[in-house]
Design an enzyme around this catalytic site. Structure first.
Site: not given
Lengths: 677, 677
Positions: A252, A315-317
């Site tokens: 992100h 989050d969300e790598v």
């Protein structure tokens, strides 16, 4: 004195009686209330006294309380604050100062004693006073003679010490005013943490003086100056709210890389991301220069944000840049990092000491958790309650956000039913449970702008605020909705714009036509749920959010009320006759609405997509009326009619224009009742 | 191209047709419009170019136009301003700068050419551009495919150079934000003078550094700092609005005397006046020290307020302090001043050179006028049009405010019908007429607070703004009301709070009950007119303004529409059948409203006074329905019925709770029609 337990209130409540005078419009519900005799008049002789410990924050709070009382009553009041309790209407006694920087877990309890002659608010520190003032304000009501507060005693304290709202200001920019008015609303609901999501692929929103390319190249000019940040933190502190900044890493981070491509795991150049989703760019965890950069950056931000906690995201790598980078792959082999999860854990073990060295504790999303980290980190669970329970068992603190995502357009009842200490956490020991610090409502900003964000947060977040503050057994949904309506009205007086924006946006859509028929349609629809908007069309940060799906409320009160009416009629409740009349009026209005609305819908490119929704509403109105006729005549419809209605219902339950017709399931009940009589 | 004269528009309009697409929602009406073929799309490719002369004010104005377009359409737009017209949607060409300090009579004309490919706004200076931008913004509408502006050519200029709004911030304090949002609204309507009534018996509202006791002792702490004044003047200048300060002298000066009793004509001490009316305190015109004080004060204020004009007030000196002061009486005898009018004229002949010495020209209310004064003063006529005409004959300039007092609660139509150049001025020569500079709407603040002041100014002042700007022959009332509704919606987007405050105040009164029945009542009442509130009860500056009379709108659109429906039915117009159905629906709603509203009215001390009003509304509903029944049956009612209805109507036309039931005269028409069939 009569003991009014919470249970007593809840039992006395009923969704289908008007608000009983005497039921208290308090949200969140206090821990203990004892009702007394009589009332304290609130008139223009109202005075506040501040005997005992005094500080500017208390004086500001007292001045705001007077302003809010003025707004709520329309009476001009005296601004004088005395130190002498004699003659004061509300005596506020504070024992001592609170911590200069508000701490997690600081005492927020208060006691409020109201008799017919006098009110007294006491607390060990200003935080408790702030909470008690909100309770006092909510208690003010008009009666036959005056504004008044009922005589009572309240002893109150929060169930959880971390009661937050996360604001994503990266995907859609939210100017300082938006943050301020939402802080004011948070204070009204006793929320105490603003989690400020300040960077993401779509924007880097803080001025960095050490590393100015971050905001200069990563923000389109939309960032907070350090002066604005300081003012907002001061504004929040005045209201007893901590400000926890989040800089999401190592994924992100596209917006960082526009000015600093050297941090990334693949060569640049990068540009600010305009789409929504999960993207490949991620920081390179293998290079020392990345950590040197983060040390400089976090050092600067640690000086700007006084809170003990610093949110590192995490989050969300998706790991795709890592997979494709030979140097990173070699590093992983060399260091025995078997997969990307291990690589991210490595990143966090390097990052955490940097954060600690600058005097902060780490908080991060689910994915940051690894049992190698020190025990003072906080895990923010967004993927489910299990990870929260698992972390608590291993000795880690956590907060819950799964179930509290406001952007997913669930009902207040849905969020209200989620409890940080239940489900997977129910079986924890008391010691483990104590590690669950609370939770945060999350406002991700893909589908909100400064215009409609208030409508997406409020009033639903007030139900979540009650979940975090009130005793676990406070669960009556009908009572919650009734008090939520009062809280919602109060919030507009406090400056939130959820109601006024809704009206303005509807008027814009009506574009000079009468807004009534469009409002009738809007009142029975809700935006599609979860992530369905992503599937409906390709949104970007430039897509106008000016359609009905953006203007309508997340939750249809009208559909909920209608559903309750249907249930009463079908259950042949004692008031079924009057409910049946109400049902008929509603259904007739809906049946006739399309005729009034159609010319308007046809005339505007923004409204044409609503034609099938409006037609379906009309057809549902007819179907409901016919079903009522069959029921009244005690005559079973033939199968042709039933099949036709079922086809209509199946169509009406589908989404159109990213909207759901929320009355469809209730009309279906009527149709089925008629068919199976 | 088709020539669309103003008359053509007006003839095409009708109160009872929906807004015809193609009728332009412009307010004020431009001087000349020629319609073209097609439309200019307004989509996200919208760009403004500023070729030619450029200054910060133009750039600010262009940035604001983009923001307002974003609000009006809900589309995010580019902020880029180019100097290159190629590819721009709107090309803005300014010939040269305007005066550094905006002058009375400066050119405000502009030309707007819109084709399907491009729009071009030209003006000789930034003032014209500011006016033309407002026209462009008003033209944007949604159609079946896009937002668009119709192809047309507009050549526009104001009829009068002085188009003002007077704000009284003395009787009720209005914080800077209130002033700013009303300046923004003024700009939208092409008003160009804020007349700021800054001192009166009830308050002195400006920081004076030379004479600080004025604001310190005369304001209850409610005054503008000099920094705030400068910011507001800059804000106004950015919008092409002059700021004319008024310091009312020698009467209306009690607040000055709290700190400076030595200025008065009777010994002190004085305290800030809390009541409304005309009071005795007045400056002593006979002592030199008074003029030395005024010289110091005006010198300071002349530096703070850059406008050429300085308003000295001069109204309503009752002379009682002068009559009772032997030294003043001796002075009058000595100087041959035969009465108090002569003494005030003497005061003005001493004051005027002081104002002139500080570089300003004098403006004052009617009473300042005396033929001994120099010809560059401006007379503001509040007592009638005669004084304006008389002054013009004698060579003096004047502006009209008689007929434009917003606090008197007249209809937009009433104000719209008042024309500065008509009545007594109609017979003036062209040269004399040219001395009539325009007019000002006046918002005296006895009965307004920051909460409801917007509702008292807007949208009615927009009709007055059209009177001042548009050609004299623009007079169609139905067209005005239709365009006023559009202007009113636009104003809320610009930040005026007339609609949102109304809703909030009604919700406060409803106090948790459904607001619908109370809104139904509110929609058909108006506050009593003229100065009737003064007779109803003793108001002071502390009296809460939180009743329905304060929350309801000054003008009932519903009653006006109802009256038109009644007329169509009684005239047996071609759509009489559908009008009759609408009448019946309305009357039925009113008949049934009291049953729904009564419990709410009885429960709150703020609402109890409305019980007779609500009962009368219900009775009027029944009377109207019965009259329609008689008319439909072609059956003449007996005299008992007629007398009973007349008694009801006589009662319903009386004010209760300082409210008038505006449908009563229309129901009376129905009753009379039935009785005299």
């Amino acid at each position: 004195m009569k003991i009014l337990t919470l249970g007593g209130w809840l039992m006395a409540s009923s969704a289908w009686l008007p608000v009983a005078h005497g039921e208290l419009n308090l949200m969140p519900q206090p821990a203990h209330v004892v009702s007394g005799q009589g009332k304290l008049r609130i008139d223009q002789s109202f005075r506040i006294a501040l005997p005992g410990y005094r500080e500017p924050r208390l004086e500001h709070a007292a001045a705001r309380l007077i302003e809010h009382l003025e707004s709520k009553t329309g009476m001009p009041l005296s601004r004088d604050l005395s130190a002498d309790a004699a003659g004061a209407t509300l005596e506020i006694s504070t024992a001592a100062a609170s911590s200069p920087v508000q701490k997690l877990g600081e005492d927020e309890s208060y006691r409020l004693d109201v008799s017919s002659g006098h009110a007294r608010l006491t607390a060990s520190n200003p935080l408790g006073i702030l909470r008690g003032m909100e309770t006092f304000l909510q208690l003010v009501e008009a009666d036959k003679e005056t504004f008044a507060v009922p005589a009572l005693q309240i002893e109150d304290r929060p169930r959880f010490p971390w009661r937050g709202l996360m604001l994503d200001v990266a995907r859609h920019w939210m100017p300082a005013d938006v943050v301020r008015r939402n802080l004011e609303a948070m204070a009204a609901l006793k929320l105490n943490v603003l989690h400020w999501h300040l960077s993401d692929d779509q924007g880097f929103r803080v001025e960095s003086r050490r590393l100015p390319k971050l905001h200069e190249m990563g923000s389109d000019g939309h960032y907070y100056t350090q002066q604005q940040i300081r003012e907002i933190i001061e504004f929040a502190r005045d209201r007893g709210i901590r400000v926890v900044p989040e800089f999401d890493m190592p994924g992100h981070t596209t917006a960082w890389f526009v000015g600093h491509p050297e941090l990334a795991s693949a060569p640049g150049p990068y540009s600010i991301e305009r789409k929504w989703g999960i993207f490949d760019p991620a920081m390179d965890p293998t290079r020392d220069e990345v950590y040197r950069f983060l040390d400089a950056f976090i050092g600067e931000m640690a000086g700007l944000f006084p809170d003990d906690y610093f949110h590192i995201g995490g989050d969300e790598v998706n790991g795709k840049q890592w997979d494709r980078n030979p140097a990173i792959q070699a590093f992983m082999r060399e260091h025995g990092l078997k997969d990307n999860v291990a690589l991210q854990a490595y990143f966090n073990t390097r990052l955490q000491p940097i954060v600690t060295a600058h005097g902060k504790k780490v908080i991060g999303w689910d994915e940051v958790f690894a049992p190698t980290l020190p025990k003072d980190i906080v895990v923010q669970s967004w993927r489910g309650q299990k990870s929260l329970a698992d972390a608590a068992r291993l000795g880690y603190m956590g907060i819950l956000s799964a179930g509290y995502y406001l952007d997913l357009m669930h009902s207040a009842e849905f969020h209200y039913s989620v409890d940080p200490a239940e489900k997977e956490s129910a079986s924890l020991t008391a010691e483990q449970k104590a590690r669950i610090l609370g939770g945060e409502a999350c406002m991700w900003s893909e589908y909100v702008t400064p215009e409609n964000i208030d409508m997406r947060i409020w009033p639903r977040a007030a139900a979540i605020a009650e979940r975090f503050w009130s005793p676990q057994e406070v669960k009556d949904v009908a009572s919650m909705y009734r008090r939520l309506a009062a809280a919602s009205r109060d919030l507009e007086w406090r400056g939130a714009r959820h109601a006024s924006s809704h009206h303005l946006m509807l008027e814009r859509l009506a574009d000079g036509h009468p807004a009534g028929p469009l409002a009738t349609l809007s009142d029975v629809v809700e935006p599609v749920k979860e992530y369905s908007r992503e599937e409906a069309r390709q949104y970007t940060s430039f897509t106008p959010l000016n359609r009905l799906v953006d203007a309508t409320r997340p939750e249809s009160d009208v559909a909920r009320d209608f559903g309750n009416l249907v249930d009463r009629v079908l259950a042949a409740a004692s008031d079924a006759a009057s409910s049946r009349d109400q049902l008929r009026r509603r259904l007739t209005q809906w049946r006739d609405n399309h005729a009034a609305l159609a010319p308007e819908l046809e005339s505007s490119f923004l409204l044409q997509e609503l034609i099938p929704v409006s037609q379906n509403l009309s057809a549902l109105g007819s179907a409901g009326l016919e079903a009522l006729d069959y029921l009244a005549a005690r005559h079973k419809p033939d199968s042709v009619w039933v099949e036709k209605q079922q086809a209509l219902l199946d169509e009406a339950k589908k989404s159109h224009a990213e909207l759901l017709l929320m009355i469809a399931p209730h009309v279906e009940k009527l149709v089925h009742a008629a068919a199976h009589r």
